[in-house]
Motif scaffolding. Structure first.
Motif: not given
Length: 306
Positions: A270-280
């Motif tokens: 509910a709080t965090l947006p999805r990361f970018r894949y390279d940052k993951l």
């Protein structure tokens, strides 16, 4: 051995029943986070909403795409459910069977099999969206399984055992609790990524992959995948409470702490947006892996000294 099988089946059935109400719990939390009520029409406060959803999904028509590989297509949900079932059986192990001594080795081996349902589902669907989602999920799972394995190895070096129950002899120590808190943070991040949950839900990126690897699955096939995903959330919550907090996952304190960890799972969504894949991937290889290795080496030194 027969009693072990009966009790393991009992634990699996309880987890499957709880999966339905975890979905209600999640929808209520997301509703509160978005200033709305969530499910509240079916029965008292929406408590029977999971049963209504289950009836609807079980009686929906199961459609198999004509261009798919039929036998692999129908085996993907079953193999994912098998991985969850084997993991849940590890929550109970009898000391008489000898299985309890190496239960964490068994858990790591079964978690390593979790990439196969993703790959089979994406490849057998013969869909570019499903294939890209499965490739994302495979790379993500393999990357974060390394950190998970190193964290478990750090814990087992401290316990001098591969059993979950051996943690109960060490966890009351306040100094050890302080030492384990950063390790718990690394563990929770790795579990979020391993279970494909927000903010690491790249295998099911609705915005670009139309639900990802399971886009072609419906009816009973989708139910099996859905139960496997939420069942793994419950499994990781119970395992976390057993390894880091209570020492025994199947007890009242273990259930209480696992409920708080499930709330953490939903709160993160509910709080965090999805990361970018390279940052993951950068997080896995440049942050979590070095920290996990450092903790593993430090735990080995502590175990040899004390």
């Amino acid at each position: 051995m027969s009693m072990d099988l009966v009790f393991s089946t009992y634990v699996l059935v309880l987890l499957l029943v709880n999966v339905a109400f975890v979905t209600l719990f999640e929808r209520k939390i997301l509703g509160c986070a978005q200033l709305r009520k969530g499910p509240n029409k079916v029965s008292l406060g929406g408590v029977l909403q999971p049963l209504a959803d289950a009836v609807k999904l079980f009686f929906k028509e199961t459609v198999v795409p004509c261009e798919s590989n039929f036998f692999m297509f129908i085996s993907a949900p079953a193999s994912g459910f098998m991985v969850f079932s084997l993991c849940s059986s590890a929550l109970h192990a009898s000391s008489d069977s000898g299985y309890v001594e190496y239960v964490m080795v068994f858990v790591l081996c079964v978690l390593g099999m979790g990439v196969y349902p993703l790959f089979i589902a994406g490849w057998s669907s013969n869909s570019k969206y499903a294939l890209i989602g499965s490739l994302r999920g495979i790379a993500q799972s393999i990357s974060y399984e390394i950190s998970l394995s190193l964290i478990v190895l750090s814990m087992m070096l401290l316990w001098q055992s591969f059993s979950i129950e051996s943690a109960a002899d060490f966890l009351p120590s306040p100094g050890l609790t302080v030492f384990l808190f950063p390790l718990l943070s690394l563990w929770l991040i790795s579990c979020l990524a391993e279970s494909n949950r927000t903010p690491f839900d790249f295998a099911e990126g609705e915005s670009e992959l139309v639900s990802g690897f399971n886009v072609e699955f419906g009816g009973i096939f989708f139910v099996l995948m859905f139960m496997s995903e939420y069942g793994m959330i419950l499994f990781f919550s119970l395992l976390t409470s057993g390894l880091f907090i209570s020492g025994t996952p199947l007890c009242m304190s273990g259930f209480f702490w696992s409920l708080l960890i499930v709330f953490f799972w939903m709160w993160v969504r509910a709080t965090l947006p999805r990361f970018r894949y390279d940052k993951l991937m950068m997080l896995a290889w440049t942050s979590l892996l070095p920290l996990s290795l450092m903790y593993c080496c430090f735990s080995g030194v502590l175990s040899s000294v004390f």
